[in-house]
Design a protein around this motif. Structure first.
Motif, PDB file in Angstrom:
ATOM      1  N   ASN A  72       0.827  -1.175   0.040  1.00  0.00           N
ATOM      2  CA  ASN A  72      -0.214  -0.050  -0.129  1.00  0.00           C
ATOM      3  C   ASN A  72       0.903   1.066  -0.053  1.00  0.00           C
ATOM      4  N   HIS A  73       1.732   1.119  -1.089  1.00  0.00           N
ATOM      5  CA  HIS A  73       2.368   2.745  -1.434  1.00  0.00           C
ATOM      6  C   HIS A  73       3.623   2.884  -0.512  1.00  0.00           C
ATOM      7  N   TYR A  74       4.178   1.713   0.181  1.00  0.00           N
ATOM      8  CA  TYR A  74       5.353   2.135   0.923  1.00  0.00           C
ATOM      9  C   TYR A  74       6.289   0.692   0.682  1.00  0.00           C
ATOM     10  N   PRO A  75       6.871   0.424  -0.696  1.00  0.00           N
ATOM     11  CA  PRO A  75       7.356  -0.783  -0.785  1.00  0.00           C
ATOM     12  C   PRO A  75       8.735  -0.714  -0.378  1.00  0.00           C
ATOM     13  N   ASP A  76       9.360   0.425   0.067  1.00  0.00           N
ATOM     14  CA  ASP A  76      10.765   0.638   0.535  1.00  0.00           C
ATOM     15  C   ASP A  76      11.019   0.240   1.888  1.00  0.00           C
ATOM     16  N   ILE A  77       9.979   0.107   2.695  1.00  0.00           N
ATOM     17  CA  ILE A  77       9.952  -0.274   4.329  1.00  0.00           C
ATOM     18  C   ILE A  77      10.430  -1.794   4.307  1.00  0.00           C
ATOM     19  N   GLU A  78      11.452  -1.806   5.045  1.00  0.00           N
ATOM     20  CA  GLU A  78      11.961  -3.056   5.503  1.00  0.00           C
ATOM     21  C   GLU A  78      11.608  -3.607   6.783  1.00  0.00           C
ATOM     22  N   LEU A  79      11.814  -4.844   7.130  1.00  0.00           N
ATOM     23  CA  LEU A  79      11.632  -5.493   8.405  1.00  0.00           C
ATOM     24  C   LEU A  79      12.960  -5.603   9.010  1.00  0.00           C
ATOM     25  N   VAL A  80      13.026  -4.825  10.049  1.00  0.00           N
ATOM     26  CA  VAL A  80      14.403  -4.881  10.899  1.00  0.00           C
ATOM     27  C   VAL A  80      14.287  -6.113  11.769  1.00  0.00           C
ATOM     28  N   ALA A  81      15.438  -6.905  11.557  1.00  0.00           N
ATOM     29  CA  ALA A  81      15.353  -8.370  12.306  1.00  0.00           C
ATOM     30  C   ALA A  81      16.620  -8.687  13.150  1.00  0.00           C
ATOM     31  N   ILE A  82      16.563  -9.410  14.204  1.00  0.00           N
ATOM     32  CA  ILE A  82      17.489 -10.096  14.909  1.00  0.00           C
ATOM     33  C   ILE A  82      17.626 -11.479  14.489  1.00  0.00           C
ATOM     34  N   ILE A  83      18.722 -12.108  13.943  1.00  0.00           N
ATOM     35  CA  ILE A  83      18.856 -13.583  13.746  1.00  0.00           C
ATOM     36  C   ILE A  83      19.030 -14.284  15.186  1.00  0.00           C
ATOM     37  N   GLU A  84      18.534 -15.316  15.349  1.00  0.00           N
ATOM     38  CA  GLU A  84      18.513 -15.891  16.652  1.00  0.00           C
ATOM     39  C   GLU A  84      18.829 -17.311  16.344  1.00  0.00           C
ATOM     40  N   ASP A  85      19.665 -17.945  16.823  1.00  0.00           N
ATOM     41  CA  ASP A  85      20.090 -19.274  16.560  1.00  0.00           C
ATOM     42  C   ASP A  85      19.262 -20.403  17.742  1.00  0.00           C
ATOM     43  N   ILE A  86      18.243 -20.618  17.647  1.00  0.00           N
ATOM     44  CA  ILE A  86      17.455 -21.393  18.831  1.00  0.00           C
ATOM     45  C   ILE A  86      16.526 -22.523  18.158  1.00  0.00           C
ATOM     46  N   ASP A  87      16.366 -23.429  19.158  1.00  0.00           N
ATOM     47  CA  ASP A  87      15.453 -24.520  18.736  1.00  0.00           C
ATOM     48  C   ASP A  87      14.072 -24.131  19.263  1.00  0.00           C
ATOM     49  N   ASP A  88      13.003 -24.951  18.753  1.00  0.00           N
ATOM     50  CA  ASP A  88      11.782 -24.667  19.022  1.00  0.00           C
ATOM     51  C   ASP A  88      11.290 -24.414  20.418  1.00  0.00           C
TER      52      ASP A  88
END
Length: 336
Positions: free
Chosen positions: A126-142
């Motif tokens: 909806n008109h804002y294609p450049d906004i990205e998801l800031v994320a932290i990578i986590e190495d964890i099990d379920d």
């Protein structure tokens, strides 16, 4: 500092040893209170975070099914405030948590942050294609992912108690060998509270359907319903009553009327005496706040309508009677 701020600071900050600071803040408090148990749970979860931060498109990560939130139920209306906030800041201030999934179709799987993921997905289309998801990578099990997600979800008001109960029940079986006390210790939740949430999953769908929304079915309601539902005779009567209430809820929804509240649903389901077959049920007919008559509903005779003398027009009176007649049709289809 609020607990929400503590979580946000830990996820957004660099590797600055936040856990010892957190432990010092509560060192003088015995580990018996609700708050200290929650802080213990947060401290354990925060130790798992390695915090490499990345930016990605929501379409690059799948949604981990172990989270309590039902992603399919998220809507623009429910997330309007969050959408506006992310739009204003050109991104999510508090990162989501993902983990790598090298053998899957998508490179990442979202562990926590489904609301932020949905909101940015909506903005991208909806008109804002450049906004990205800031994320932290986590190495964890379920199991670790479940605990981390549970900490965040306890702060949310838009997850129903029933959703939590279903999530907790699945987690007990999946990660704790079916032993509730083991899970309670791991997630720093009292055994009685955990049992109450899981108890909601024993409420049959016929009863759940009497509530206008699953959000209306709360743990405190389960405390009243479950003892009665364990009595086969009472359960049968409650399920019959629930069908009537569900029909009324549907009728109200179709007419844009206020739904029957969760407390009222419970009161009607747990009413000690039920109407005997053939006995009339009476209700007042109102127009613009004024009583104009009474309707008696009897299984054997149908509806009996008594009108008082009134200065209202025939159209106003007929408009008041129409929903009563339509509701009677619904109840008849429901077997009542």
């Amino acid at each position: 500092m609020s607990r929400r701020s503590l979580i946000g600071e830990a996820l957004a900050s660099g590797p600055a040893e936040p856990v010892p600071l957190l432990e010092e803040a509560v060192a003088s408090e015995p580990r018996t209170t609700f708050t200290s148990k929650r802080l213990d749970a947060f401290g354990e979860a925060s130790r798992m975070v390695k915090r490499p931060t990345i930016r990605l498109k929501p379409s690059e990560c799948s949604i981990w099914p172990g989270n309590a939130r039902d992603y399919a139920l998220l809507t623009e209306d429910r997330l309007r405030t969050l959408i506006d906030s992310i739009q204003a800041e050109n991104g999510n201030r508090i990162p989501v948590v993902v983990r790598r999934t090298p053998k899957a179709d998508l490179a990442y799987e979202l562990v926590i942050g489904t609301r932020r993921h949905w909101a940015i997905s909506w903005l991208n289309t909806n008109h804002y294609p450049d906004i990205e998801l800031v994320a932290i990578i986590e190495d964890i099990d379920d199991e670790a992912a479940f605990r981390l997600a549970d900490i965040e979800n306890r702060e949310r008001e838009d997850i129903s108690d029933l959703e939590r109960g279903l999530n907790y029940k699945a987690a007990v079986d999946a990660y704790y060998d079916g032993v509730q006390s083991r899970m309670a210790d791991r997630v720093k939740l009292s055994k009685s509270t955990l049992a109450r949430y899981i108890g909601l999953t024993d409420i049959p769908q016929t009863i759940v359907s009497a509530f206008a929304s699953p959000m209306d079915l709360q743990v405190r309601h389960g405390d009243k319903l479950l003892p009665l539902l364990r009595n086969p005779g009472m359960r049968s009567k409650m399920e019959e009553t629930a069908k009537v209430i569900a029909a009324e809820q549907s009728f109200r929804q179709s007419g844009d009327e206020e739904p029957i509240s969760g407390s009222e649903v419970v009161a009607r389901l747990t009413k000690p005496t039920s109407t005997r077959p053939g006995r009339a049920q009476k209700a007042t007919i109102e127009v613009k706040g004024a009583a104009i008559g009474q309707v008696d509903r009897d299984r054997s005779r149908g509806l009996t309508i008594t009108l008082n003398p009134t200065e209202l027009s025939a159209d106003d009176i007929l408009e008041a009677l129409r929903p009563l007649i339509e509701n009677a049709k619904i109840l008849k289809k429901a077997g009542r």
